[in-house]
Design an enzyme around this catalytic site. Structure first.
Site, PDB file in Angstrom:
ATOM      1  N   SER A 176       0.828  -1.187   0.000  1.00 38.96           N
ATOM      2  CA  SER A 176       0.000   0.000   0.000  1.00 38.96           C
ATOM      3  C   SER A 176       0.869   1.246   0.000  1.00 38.96           C
ATOM      4  O   SER A 176       1.625   1.466  -0.930  1.00 38.96           O
ATOM      5  CB  SER A 176      -0.951  -0.035   1.186  1.00 38.96           C
ATOM      6  OG  SER A 176      -1.984   0.874   0.986  1.00 38.96           O
ATOM      7  N   ASP A 201      -9.338  -5.273  -4.877  1.00 36.97           N
ATOM      8  CA  ASP A 201      -8.861  -4.140  -4.082  1.00 36.97           C
ATOM      9  C   ASP A 201      -9.623  -2.877  -4.487  1.00 36.97           C
ATOM     10  O   ASP A 201      -9.555  -2.445  -5.633  1.00 36.97           O
ATOM     11  CB  ASP A 201      -7.359  -3.963  -4.325  1.00 36.97           C
ATOM     12  CG  ASP A 201      -6.714  -2.941  -3.407  1.00 36.97           C
ATOM     13  OD1 ASP A 201      -7.445  -2.211  -2.705  1.00 36.97           O
ATOM     14  OD2 ASP A 201      -5.480  -2.869  -3.396  1.00 36.97           O
ATOM     15  N   HIS A 249      -7.565  -5.494  -0.544  1.00 39.31           N
ATOM     16  CA  HIS A 249      -6.325  -4.761  -0.301  1.00 39.31           C
ATOM     17  C   HIS A 249      -5.292  -5.471   0.591  1.00 39.31           C
ATOM     18  O   HIS A 249      -4.107  -5.497   0.267  1.00 39.31           O
ATOM     19  CB  HIS A 249      -6.651  -3.380   0.266  1.00 39.31           C
ATOM     20  CG  HIS A 249      -5.494  -2.440   0.231  1.00 39.31           C
ATOM     21  ND1 HIS A 249      -4.921  -1.991  -0.936  1.00 39.31           N
ATOM     22  CD2 HIS A 249      -4.776  -1.874   1.227  1.00 39.31           C
ATOM     23  CE1 HIS A 249      -3.914  -1.186  -0.667  1.00 39.31           C
ATOM     24  NE2 HIS A 249      -3.800  -1.091   0.639  1.00 39.31           N
TER      25      HIS A 249
END
Length: 819
Positions: free
Chosen positions: A673, A762, A794
């Site tokens: 991320s 995601d 995610h």
């Protein structure tokens, strides 16, 4: 980017890099060599899992030829060997929750644990109980049950206040009813099936989750999906039918109806969370009226029931009447503490005005985790008002209390008392502010005003005692410990906790109040013999590991920088005591957390411990912007992402090199991320620093992400440093700034071989963001490999996904570190 930012053209080849059609015998050999694989893996439903090993390699003509003919024997053997060891680490259970019940014979502990089930691709949940005995020499013993009990299909289990009943909730995986079971010590007393027309699944994800017994143990309040709203019905000719029903008639079909906005990542397909109460004797379920549909409810608790006063349901509520931004890990969503009267023994009136809702926290922009003190005099809650007011997705929190009226009559306005305020610039070694993910269901010591909680304190997680009346904060976990501690439950005035480090598995601890060696009041901690048995391979892999927290001085101190942002950052260095035996350092992995407003604490991680055990040192970097260091340091990053955080990471890596604990020729980088954002930034801004990289669902281009992510406000806040620029229609100037601050702006300099791990579902960093960057790298001939997980969102945390990801990360890094 919210905490999800933490942790961590496609060919027909597999993730392991060989063609299924031409190398079936290699696949079977590899699969059967793994200790956890059975022949059923090559049959349905595991056939799809094998086929999902999708990879993309752009290393050139020779590589393409290799992919066509299959893996070379050496690489194939490495996958087989690594899979055996990784499976040993993946099998380590997590200690998730605990409850303590007191009786005449002493205290009984009940622990909820979970373990990865690779074949089912789910978490296996089970319960383990033990009797606590206090010995004459002041020691404590846990007498464990011989075996744990698996809770197959259980979504949640919640003991009643007395410990005499256990509520087990089983959410359906289709349109079946939700099951409620009430257990006593020996059997199921009652079982109720709640059909979909009453409500959908019960929320058990820890965000909206709220399952609460009342003190009389006659009712349970909980949060569940409101029933499906009626959709338009058309007959076989396409004519609209009046009087729509939820059931599909023969010869007709259902339309889609109006689109409703969702709460983003992890809530795809979820409807509105609503409040319900079930009578545990009759099974009657009552939807609580009077709550506007614009409020999404969660975290419900019962108010005290004394002197015949009215009883209220108190809960947190998030407003979603305009735009529902992604809420998972995002503490900057405005919320409040509400109360609504519950009158189960009085006639119900459909008029919502008969049951008015009270906003107890009108004067503050955030309130969640409501808890009543044991005597019912106080209502305590956590506030993320700093996050809401600033725009940061997580920031330093505060703790507050409300005096609860003894007569149960709520005033028009409530007086909110500050217990713990936001800390901007903590002094060295002093309390850095509050950073909690939640509170225990019963967090109180017997004095009624001492609250126990777990929070981040720089690079550690610690247990604190908070005096609700004076606001005094003291550390209950050992102040000289660099381990992370988490309180699980209270046993009267004692604490049951779990402690771990990057080099040691979680251990159960028991803390009592006493006097230290100097005669001062202190918490004294005992080690509890763990019922969990770890394999010899795991213990051998961990036996030589050690860690220390490095302080890295900041070099770019400008005049406009807040004082708290000038302090050194921290990096956790994990290594083997056998490192440098041959005169060379072990290869190093720079590990970068997401958020960016999150933190990597000194705690155990199965997958990172696995990487340590195969010969990698780790530098786990908590750059400025991380939680646990005060608000000044955290707020210094917004507006400077891709710059300040990148410099901090490079400073930490260079510091390790200067200390002689890192070999500059064998440094890799790993992040997910926002950690992936930093990973792809680093290989662009420092193209000669890293020999290999791995990025999990990385933010690569904020300009293309802003229009499709569930948190577009993140892009504006982190790029500009405030909320004022946010708009649903970014200007050309906005898009230019986003591109400028993104890794893709440095694509021309990248030459580091990079592994990408991407989840198709995601919503936070949609897969197209990673693909754009990957294709740009392929265009310029950089070696890349891509693993795509079709059913992951995610976090990429489903058991098979987690396993596949780190197996491939290990082999990828080994290739370039020549390990």
């Amino acid at each position: 980017m919210a905490r999800i930012f933490s942790h961590y053209p496609i060919t027909c080849s597999t993730n392991l890099g060989f063609d299924l059609s031409s190398s079936h015998r290699h696949l079977r050999r590899l699969l059967f060599r793994s200790t956890f694989i059975t022949p059923s893996l090559t049959q349905s439903p595991y056939k799809n899992w094998i086929r999902r090993f999708v990879a993309m390699d752009s290393s050139g003509t020779d590589s393409a030829k290799e992919l066509h003919v299959g893996l070379d024997p050496t690489t194939e053997e490495e996958y087989a060997t690594q899979s055996k060891l990784l499976q040993e680490f993946i099998n380590i259970p997590s200690i998730d929750k605990a409850w303590i019940f007191n009786s005449d014979s002493g205290s009984q502990a009940m622990f909820a644990l979970s373990q990865a089930n690779l074949l089912a691709n789910k978490k296996k949940k089970f319960m383990l109980s033990g009797h606590i005995s206090n010995e004459s020499n002041q020691s404590v013993n846990f007498h464990w049950a011989p075996f744990p009990i698996e809770m197959t299909g259980a979504s949640a289990f919640v003991p009643s206040p007395s410990g005499l009943k256990l509520l087990v909730i089983r959410n359906p995986e289709n349109e079946s009813p939700t099951k409620f079971e009430i257990w006593n010590s020996s059997q199921v007393e009652k079982e109720f099936h709640i059909p979909q027309k009453v409500h959908g699944s019960v929320y058990v994800d820890g965000w909206f989750e709220g399952i609460s017994w009342n003190s009389g143990e006659t009712h349970v309040a909980y949060v569940a999906e409101e029933p499906s709203r009626p959709k338009p019905t058309f007959d076989h000719l396409g004519y609209y039918k009046k009087g729509n029903s939820l059931d599909k008639d023969i010869g007709s079909w259902k339309g889609e109806g109006d689109w409703e906005e969702e709460w983003g990542e992890a809530y795809a397909g979820k409807r509105q969370p609503a409040l319900f109460v079930i009578n545990v004797d009759s099974g009657e379920v009552e939807p609580i009226k009077g709550i506007p549909r614009s409020i999404s409810v969660g975290q419900v608790v019962w108010s005290p029931n004394s002197n015949g006063s009215a009883q209220y349901l108190v809960f947190a509520g998030w407003l979603g009447d305009k735009r529902k931004f992604g809420i998972k890990y995002c503490y900057n969503r405005p919320c409040a503490i509400y109360a609504i009267k519950f009158t189960s023994d009085e006639p119900k009136d459909d008029d919502a005005n008969e049951f008015p809702i009270h906003n107890l926290t009108k004067s503050i922009s955030s309130g969640f985790c409501p808890r009543f003190s044991k005597d019912g005099k106080f209502l305590v809650f956590v506030s993320a008002k700093t996050a809401v007011d600033s725009g940061a997705h997580w920031a330093t929190e505060s703790l507050h209390r409300i005096d609860w009226p003894s007569d149960g009559k709520l005033p028009e306005s409530t007086n909110i008392v500050d217990v713990i305020q936001v800390v901007n610039c903590p002094k060295d070694g002093c309390f850095p502010g509050l950073y909690v993910t939640g509170l225990l269901s019963d967090p109180w010591l017997s004095d009624g005003h001492s609250l126990m909680l777990s929070t981040y304190w720089r690079s550690c997680r610690v247990i604190l005692s908070v005096n609700l009346l004076s606001g005094e904060v003291s550390r209950a976990s050992p102040s000289d410990s660099d381990y992370s501690w988490n309180a699980l439950a209270l046993d009267g005035d004692s604490i049951v906790a779990v402690s771990s480090s990057p080099a040691s598995v979680p251990e159960i601890k028991y803390g009592k109040k006493g006097l230290d060696s100097a005669g001062k009041p202190s918490w004294l901690w005992s080690n509890i013999q763990s019922p969990i048995r770890y394999s010899e391979k795991v213990m051998a892999g961990l036996s030589s590991l050690q860690f220390k927290i490095l302080k890295v001085p900041i070099s770019d101190i400008s005049e406009g920088l807040a004082e708290g942002a000038k302090n050194p950052i921290e990096a956790i260095y994990v290594s083997s005591s056998k490192s440098k035996e041959n005169g060379k350092c072990d290869p190093l992995i720079a590990v970068l957390h997401g958020g960016p407003h999150s933190v990597s604490p000194c705690s155990f991680s199965r997958t990172m411990a696995y990487l340590s055990s195969i010969g990698y040192s780790q530098l786990i970097i908590n750059y400025r912007g991380s939680l646990g260091y005060g608000e000044d340091a955290l707020q210094s990053l917004p507006g400077k992402v891709g710059s300040q955080d990148v410099k901090d990471c490079l400073l930490a890596v260079d510091h390790a090199i200067e200390m002689g604990i890192a070999d500059p020729s064998r440094i890799t980088v790993l992040g997910g991320s926002h950690g992936g954002f930093l990973t792809t930034h680093l290989i662009g801004q420092a193209p000669d620093k890293f020999v290999a990289a791995a990025a999990r669902n990385p933010v690569c281009n904020m300009a293309s992400m802003v229009g499709i992510t569930d948190i577009p406000d993140w892009c504006f806040f982190e790029a500009y440093g405030d909320q004022s620029h946010y708009t649903e229609a970014p200007s050309a100037e906005d898009l230019s700034r986003f591109h400028q601050m993104s890794p893709i702006s440095h694509i021309s300099k990248v030459k580091t071989p990079t592994l990408f791990l991407l989840g198709t579902k995601d919503l936070r960093v949609p897969i197209s963001n990673g693909f754009q960057y990957v294709r740009a790298l392929k265009e310029k001939g950089v070696e890349v490999k891509v693993l795509v997980f079709p059913n992951d969102n995610h976090p990429l945390d489903r058991p098979q996904t987690d396993y596949e990801s780190f197996l491939n990360i290990a082999v990828w890094f080994n290739k370039y570190c020549k390990l």
